[in-house]
Design an enzyme around this catalytic site. Sequence first.
Site, PDB file in Angstrom:
ATOM      1  N   SER A 138     -14.218  70.923  14.941  1.00 27.71           N
ATOM      2  CA  SER A 138     -12.870  71.243  15.423  1.00 27.71           C
ATOM      3  C   SER A 138     -13.012  72.382  16.428  1.00 27.71           C
ATOM      4  O   SER A 138     -14.007  73.105  16.395  1.00 27.71           O
ATOM      5  CB  SER A 138     -12.014  71.700  14.238  1.00 27.71           C
ATOM      6  OG  SER A 138     -10.824  72.312  14.681  1.00 27.71           O
TER       7      SER A 138
ATOM      8  N   TYR B  95     -10.261  76.706   6.684  1.00 29.86           N
ATOM      9  CA  TYR B  95     -10.528  75.474   7.459  1.00 29.86           C
ATOM     10  C   TYR B  95     -11.469  75.796   8.622  1.00 29.86           C
ATOM     11  O   TYR B  95     -12.462  75.096   8.849  1.00 29.86           O
ATOM     12  CB  TYR B  95      -9.208  74.883   7.970  1.00 29.86           C
ATOM     13  CG  TYR B  95      -9.363  73.664   8.852  1.00 29.86           C
ATOM     14  CD1 TYR B  95      -9.523  72.393   8.298  1.00 29.86           C
ATOM     15  CD2 TYR B  95      -9.352  73.773  10.251  1.00 29.86           C
ATOM     16  CE1 TYR B  95      -9.666  71.268   9.104  1.00 29.86           C
ATOM     17  CE2 TYR B  95      -9.495  72.660  11.063  1.00 29.86           C
ATOM     18  CZ  TYR B  95      -9.651  71.406  10.483  1.00 29.86           C
ATOM     19  OH  TYR B  95      -9.797  70.292  11.301  1.00 29.86           O
TER      20      TYR B  95
HETATM   21  N1  LIG Z   1      -6.103  65.479  13.993  1.00 26.83           N
HETATM   22  C1  LIG Z   1      -6.584  66.489  14.699  1.00 26.83           C
HETATM   23  O1  LIG Z   1      -5.916  66.996  15.638  1.00 26.83           O
HETATM   24  C2  LIG Z   1      -7.963  67.030  14.413  1.00 26.83           C
HETATM   25  C3  LIG Z   1      -8.471  68.023  15.264  1.00 26.83           C
HETATM   26  C4  LIG Z   1      -9.748  68.539  15.017  1.00 26.83           C
HETATM   27  C5  LIG Z   1     -10.484  68.061  13.939  1.00 26.83           C
HETATM   28  N2  LIG Z   1      -9.960  67.096  13.129  1.00 26.83           N
HETATM   29  C6  LIG Z   1     -10.809  66.610  12.021  1.00 26.83           C
HETATM   30  O2  LIG Z   1     -10.880  65.184  12.085  1.00 26.83           O
HETATM   31  C7  LIG Z   1     -11.064  64.655  10.778  1.00 26.83           C
HETATM   32  C8  LIG Z   1      -9.994  63.608  10.504  1.00 26.83           C
HETATM   33  O3  LIG Z   1      -8.737  64.248  10.567  1.00 26.83           O
HETATM   34  P1  LIG Z   1      -7.343  63.462  10.650  1.00 26.83           P
HETATM   35  O4  LIG Z   1      -6.503  64.229  11.583  1.00 26.83           O
HETATM   36  O5  LIG Z   1      -7.575  62.019  10.830  1.00 26.83           O
HETATM   37  O6  LIG Z   1      -6.804  63.782   9.169  1.00 26.83           O
HETATM   38  P2  LIG Z   1      -5.904  62.945   8.161  1.00 26.83           P
HETATM   39  O7  LIG Z   1      -5.000  62.029   8.889  1.00 26.83           O
HETATM   40  O8  LIG Z   1      -5.323  63.976   7.244  1.00 26.83           O
HETATM   41  O9  LIG Z   1      -6.987  62.075   7.372  1.00 26.83           O
HETATM   42  C9  LIG Z   1      -7.919  62.724   6.556  1.00 26.83           C
HETATM   43  C10 LIG Z   1      -8.682  61.688   5.774  1.00 26.83           C
HETATM   44  O10 LIG Z   1      -9.546  62.394   4.868  1.00 26.83           O
HETATM   45  C11 LIG Z   1      -9.371  61.865   3.575  1.00 26.83           C
HETATM   46  N3  LIG Z   1      -9.570  62.857   2.543  1.00 26.83           N
HETATM   47  C12 LIG Z   1      -8.963  64.064   2.418  1.00 26.83           C
HETATM   48  N4  LIG Z   1      -9.336  64.652   1.282  1.00 26.83           N
HETATM   49  C13 LIG Z   1     -10.200  63.799   0.670  1.00 26.83           C
HETATM   50  C14 LIG Z   1     -10.912  63.843  -0.556  1.00 26.83           C
HETATM   51  N5  LIG Z   1     -10.790  64.867  -1.405  1.00 26.83           N
HETATM   52  N6  LIG Z   1     -11.718  62.806  -0.873  1.00 26.83           N
HETATM   53  C15 LIG Z   1     -11.830  61.746  -0.052  1.00 26.83           C
HETATM   54  N7  LIG Z   1     -11.169  61.645   1.117  1.00 26.83           N
HETATM   55  C16 LIG Z   1     -10.358  62.668   1.466  1.00 26.83           C
HETATM   56  C17 LIG Z   1      -7.932  61.383   3.534  1.00 26.83           C
HETATM   57  O11 LIG Z   1      -7.781  60.425   2.523  1.00 26.83           O
HETATM   58  P3  LIG Z   1      -6.330  60.172   1.848  1.00 26.83           P
HETATM   59  O12 LIG Z   1      -5.452  59.671   2.948  1.00 26.83           O
HETATM   60  O13 LIG Z   1      -6.617  59.175   0.807  1.00 26.83           O
HETATM   61  O14 LIG Z   1      -5.884  61.505   1.327  1.00 26.83           O
HETATM   62  C18 LIG Z   1      -7.785  60.801   4.938  1.00 26.83           C
HETATM   63  O15 LIG Z   1      -8.241  59.478   4.989  1.00 26.83           O
HETATM   64  C19 LIG Z   1     -11.012  65.843   9.820  1.00 26.83           C
HETATM   65  O16 LIG Z   1     -12.333  66.251   9.510  1.00 26.83           O
HETATM   66  C20 LIG Z   1     -10.310  66.911  10.632  1.00 26.83           C
HETATM   67  O17 LIG Z   1     -10.670  68.210  10.187  1.00 26.83           O
HETATM   68  C21 LIG Z   1      -8.721  66.567  13.335  1.00 26.83           C
END
Ligand SMILES: NC(=O)c1ccc[n+]([C@@H]2O[C@H](COP(=O)([O-])OP(=O)(O)OC[C@H]3O[C@@H](n4cnc5c(N)ncnc54)[C@H](OP(=O)(O)O)[C@@H]3O)[C@@H](O)[C@H]2O)c1
Length: 247
Positions: free
Chosen positions: A153, A166
């Site tokens: 990130s 985080y």
């Molecule tokens: N979106 C952004 O702007 C952004 C920016 C920088 C970095 N990121 C990174 O990109 C990655 C994906 O983010 P996203 O935005 O797609 O997030 P998201 O929509 O919240 O999805 C997160 C995923 O992780 C799973 N997860 C969370 N806790 C878990 C656990 N205890 N065990 C197993 N699975 C778990 C969730 O499963 P459930 O749905 O079943 O809970 C979901 O499928 C993350 O590492 C995040 O830090 C995102």
Amino acid sequence: MNNYNAPAAALQNKVILVTGAGDGIGRSAALTYAKYGATVILLGKTVKKLEAVYDEIIAAGGAEPAIVPLDLKGATSSHYNDMATTIAREFGKLDGVLHNAGLLGVLSPFEHINLASWHDIMQINVTAAMLMTQALIPVLKKAPAASVVFTSSGVGRVGRAYWGPYAVSKFATEGLMQVMADEYAGSSIRVNCINPGATRTAMRAKAYPGEDPMRLKTPEDLMWLYVYLMADDSKSENGKSLDAQPK
Ligand SMILES: NC(=O)c1ccc[n+]([C@@H]2O[C@H](COP(=O)([O-])OP(=O)(O)OC[C@H]3O[C@@H](n4cnc5c(N)ncnc54)[C@H](OP(=O)(O)O)[C@@H]3O)[C@@H](O)[C@H]2O)c1
């Protein structure tokens, strides 16, 4: 590199594990990897979401995926070892792992950081990815060229007020990637990080509730980099932290 036009069969015959495959960026990556020919192992917490991705892959004519329901918060080495044994038995090798699952936690002033929440974020974002990768090394070594991709990130490169655990977990992720990349340099395993950048998902909406999500890139917009790092065209990339939305 700011784009990659993947050939249609870029991931043919590859077996790729995606964590957090039920929602957000992980869901999009799983669907995209299947579209480019991979057999995808869908790991996540909410089985219903994983089943929906499974159904979408089958409906689109993709190879039958596998589902691994696992809550990374409570998972131990024995869960990961069992999973690695099953992957070795069913597929014989693992060509890629996308460590995508992540927990944001609550943004708060430093003085209000809650220890239980700190532990949960470190467990899910860092420790789980380390333990899982450790267990998967033998089956990754069975692939001719394996790719391990961690998710970082912007706040994992430059700290930002109120992003506490985080942000620290993402610095640790970058560090883990660099250590592994150095250790496995010259081997068949390459290790890199993706920084997705601001992306229209539930996590982003939680971090920025007042923001208009329609102004953000979608997970699909980022997939060129997610495919590139799993395709053989990226064989020489190792130890890099790449931006899915380069400036
Ligand atoms: N979106 C952004 O702007 C952004 C920016 C920088 C970095 N990121 C990174 O990109 C990655 C994906 O983010 P996203 O935005 O797609 O997030 P998201 O929509 O919240 O999805 C997160 C995923 O992780 C799973 N997860 C969370 N806790 C878990 C656990 N205890 N065990 C197993 N699975 C778990 C969730 O499963 P459930 O749905 O079943 O809970 C979901 O499928 C993350 O590492 C995040 O830090 C995102």
